[in-house]
Design a protein around this motif. Structure first.
Motif, PDB file in Angstrom:
ATOM      1  N   GLU A  38      -2.940   8.287   5.951  1.00 26.33           N
ATOM      2  CA  GLU A  38      -2.926   9.348   6.955  1.00 26.33           C
ATOM      3  C   GLU A  38      -1.499   9.803   7.232  1.00 26.33           C
ATOM      4  N   GLY A  39      -0.579   8.837   7.323  1.00 28.85           N
ATOM      5  CA  GLY A  39       0.812   9.184   7.584  1.00 28.85           C
ATOM      6  C   GLY A  39       1.465   9.924   6.437  1.00 28.85           C
ATOM      7  N   LEU A  40       1.311   9.414   5.223  1.00 29.52           N
ATOM      8  CA  LEU A  40       1.937  10.044   4.060  1.00 29.52           C
ATOM      9  C   LEU A  40       1.328  11.407   3.748  1.00 29.52           C
ATOM     10  N   ALA A  41       0.008  11.511   3.855  1.00 25.13           N
ATOM     11  CA  ALA A  41      -0.650  12.795   3.584  1.00 25.13           C
ATOM     12  C   ALA A  41      -0.211  13.841   4.591  1.00 25.13           C
ATOM     13  N   GLY A  42      -0.119  13.449   5.860  1.00 27.12           N
ATOM     14  CA  GLY A  42       0.308  14.396   6.882  1.00 27.12           C
ATOM     15  C   GLY A  42       1.696  14.944   6.607  1.00 27.12           C
ATOM     16  N   LYS A  43       2.609  14.070   6.204  1.00 26.54           N
ATOM     17  CA  LYS A  43       3.974  14.509   5.890  1.00 26.54           C
ATOM     18  C   LYS A  43       4.001  15.450   4.690  1.00 26.54           C
ATOM     19  N   TRP A  66      -4.919   0.874   4.466  1.00 25.45           N
ATOM     20  CA  TRP A  66      -4.868   2.036   3.586  1.00 25.45           C
ATOM     21  C   TRP A  66      -5.082   3.331   4.377  1.00 25.45           C
ATOM     22  N   HIS A  67      -5.998   3.322   5.306  1.00 26.37           N
ATOM     23  CA  HIS A  67      -6.225   4.527   6.113  1.00 26.37           C
ATOM     24  C   HIS A  67      -4.970   4.877   6.911  1.00 26.37           C
ATOM     25  N   LYS A  68      -4.350   3.872   7.501  1.00 26.94           N
ATOM     26  CA  LYS A  68      -3.134   4.091   8.289  1.00 26.94           C
ATOM     27  C   LYS A  68      -2.009   4.657   7.430  1.00 26.94           C
ATOM     28  N   THR A 128      -6.782  19.275   1.269  1.00 23.65           N
ATOM     29  CA  THR A 128      -7.638  18.522   2.187  1.00 23.65           C
ATOM     30  C   THR A 128      -8.129  17.255   1.496  1.00 23.65           C
ATOM     31  N   LEU A 129      -8.289  16.197   2.274  1.00 22.93           N
ATOM     32  CA  LEU A 129      -8.565  14.886   1.695  1.00 22.93           C
ATOM     33  C   LEU A 129      -9.631  14.152   2.488  1.00 22.93           C
ATOM     34  N   GLY A 130     -10.574  13.547   1.762  1.00 19.48           N
ATOM     35  CA  GLY A 130     -11.553  12.659   2.362  1.00 19.48           C
ATOM     36  C   GLY A 130     -11.176  11.217   2.066  1.00 19.48           C
ATOM     37  N   PHE A 131     -11.584  10.316   2.950  1.00 17.50           N
ATOM     38  CA  PHE A 131     -11.259   8.899   2.798  1.00 17.50           C
ATOM     39  C   PHE A 131     -12.530   8.076   2.945  1.00 17.50           C
ATOM     40  N   ILE A 132     -12.738   7.155   1.990  1.00 14.90           N
ATOM     41  CA  ILE A 132     -13.824   6.182   2.093  1.00 14.90           C
ATOM     42  C   ILE A 132     -13.213   4.811   1.834  1.00 14.90           C
ATOM     43  N   GLY A 133     -13.278   3.934   2.831  1.00 11.71           N
ATOM     44  CA  GLY A 133     -12.634   2.640   2.681  1.00 11.71           C
ATOM     45  C   GLY A 133     -13.438   1.505   3.267  1.00 11.71           C
ATOM     46  N   ASP A 171       0.811  -1.213   0.000  1.00  9.35           N
ATOM     47  CA  ASP A 171       0.000   0.000   0.000  1.00  9.35           C
ATOM     48  C   ASP A 171       0.851   1.273   0.000  1.00  9.35           C
ATOM     49  N   ASP A 172       1.970   1.252   0.734  1.00 13.22           N
ATOM     50  CA  ASP A 172       2.765   2.473   0.828  1.00 13.22           C
ATOM     51  C   ASP A 172       3.385   2.861  -0.507  1.00 13.22           C
ATOM     52  N   LEU A 173       3.737   1.865  -1.340  1.00 17.40           N
ATOM     53  CA  LEU A 173       4.304   2.158  -2.652  1.00 17.40           C
ATOM     54  C   LEU A 173       3.270   2.838  -3.551  1.00 17.40           C
ATOM     55  N   ILE A 174       2.047   2.328  -3.534  1.00 17.19           N
ATOM     56  CA  ILE A 174       0.977   2.907  -4.346  1.00 17.19           C
ATOM     57  C   ILE A 174       0.546   4.257  -3.771  1.00 17.19           C
TER      58      ILE A 174
END
Length: 387
Positions: free
Chosen positions: A182-187, A177-179, A163-168, A145-148
């Protein structure tokens, strides 16, 4: 060991011998169990996987290979029963499957206890990460998931998404995917303003869509595999959402385009080059072998395969590369062979396949790098390389 030199022999064996994969019967010396969800809610994932079994190699290291294929009907409990049957009754040397992330997570304990290597063609990286004593028996033939996610977040940053919404899905696929997101978007300085979950079999996502719209995100990422990836996006469209929509590699199947129609136009996802083979250069490391697989599948079944089928095909390539090495340490049907097979897969280096180039190790049981992903969009109802 370098695997680049094996590509031609692998292709030759697959294309000449693949159509009799299930016909080896009693003469087979190596037994491989396959569990797919060819019926039930994730059948769009499982059908191309089941259909790929006849294209898998029938020989490796001078030994014949028999495939025993079972359907778990998309039910994690049935996955456990099928895996136990293959291990205890059929005495398989390796396993491919199951199709779904929850299904695969639920069988890891039994695979590890039996000491049988399993090739999981599933989305969630949780089957191999974090690495544990149990998970060392599992290899994953899809991009982590992290590569994609990294490719998608980079695109968001370049195009001004703040800003980003998530539906999973409410399962291991959506959880991881949420985990990761959230980390990559925050960075990247992108704030996640909403996070909604749903069950794969849900027939209405109105509530989740309305909550997402109320948060007014610049973009929405949908994390769902197979046909379950369509409904969140079509619902957002029907309710007037005008922002960017991103999908994971779980949506990389022809039926996403068919079911979504014009409502998924403009979707952005990252997936293997198999979706856009005619748009990548001849030098692309996966183009030749992916094109051969697609042609063989289309000849046999009359339609192009989803990338989910290719994940099973790649498992066959990994097995064919590792079996000759494992045979030096034990005979098929023995714990020594199965353990040596696991060890040999960990040593595979630079093996081109349909989904990318595999470089496996004790710490990395997926083995993909950037050569296993392309940014792709939906344009005029077709997958189009995003340049």
């Amino acid at each position: 060991m370098s695997m680049t030199c094996l590509v031609r022999p692998l292709l030759r064996s697959l294309l000449l011998g693949g159509l009799v994969a299930c016909a080896a019967g009693a003469q087979a010396q190596i037994k491989i169990g396959v569990v797919s969800s060819s019926t039930g809610p994730i059948a769009l994932v499982g059908i191309p996987q089941k259909n790929t079994v006849p294209l898998l190699p029938t020989r490796a290291g001078g030994q014949t290979i028999e495939y025993i294929s079972l359907d778990d009907a998309s039910d994690p409990t049935a996955s456990v029963s099928a895996i136990k049957k293959l291990i205890n009754e059929e005495k398989v040397d390796a396993l491919i499957g199951p199709s779904g992330s929850p299904n695969a997570m639920g069988v890891i304990q039994f695979v590890a206890e039996a000491g049988v290597p399993m090739f999981a063609p599933v989305g969630t990286a949780a089957v191999v990460l974090p690495m544990t004593e149990q998970k060392k028996w599992v290899f994953k033939t899809t991009q982590n998931d992290d590569l994609i996610a990294a490719a998608l977040v980079q695109h968001m940053g370049r195009t001004g998404v703040k800003t980003l919404g998530f539906i999973g899905t409410a399962d291991p696929y959506g959880d991881n995917w949420h985990k990761v997101l959230e980390g990559l978007a925050g960075k990247a300085g992108i704030r996640m303003v909403s996070a909604e979950r749903f069950q794969r079999q849900d027939t209405s996502l109105t509530a989740q869509s309305l909550k997402t719209l109320a948060a007014r995100p610049d973009a929405v990422l949908i994390a769902a595999p197979g046909s379950s990836s369509v409904l969140p996006q079509t619902t957002l469209h029907d309710q007037g959402y005008k922002g960017k929509v991103y999908q994971t590699h779980g949506a990389a199947l022809p039926d996403f385009l068919k079911l979504g129609g014009k409502k998924v136009e403009g979707t952005i996802l990252a997936a293997s080059a198999m979706l856009v083979l005619d748009q990548v250069p001849d030098s692309h490391p996966t183009r030749k072998i992916a094109a051969s697989y697609v042609a063989a599948y289309e000849k046999l079944h009359g339609s192009k395969p989803a990338t989910f089928g290719a994940n099973v095909f790649d498992a066959g390539l990994l097995l064919q590369a590792a079996i000759p090495v494992a045979l030096k340490s034990g005979k098929p049907g023995t714990p020594a062979f199965r353990s040596a097979l696991r060890d040999a897969v960990e040593q595979i280096r630079e093996l081109p396949a349909t989904q990318g180039v595999y470089n496996l190790s004790a710490a990395d049981h997926s083995g993909f790098d950037e050569r296993g992903r392309e940014l792709i969009t939906v344009k005029n109802g077709q997958w189009t390389l995003l340049k």
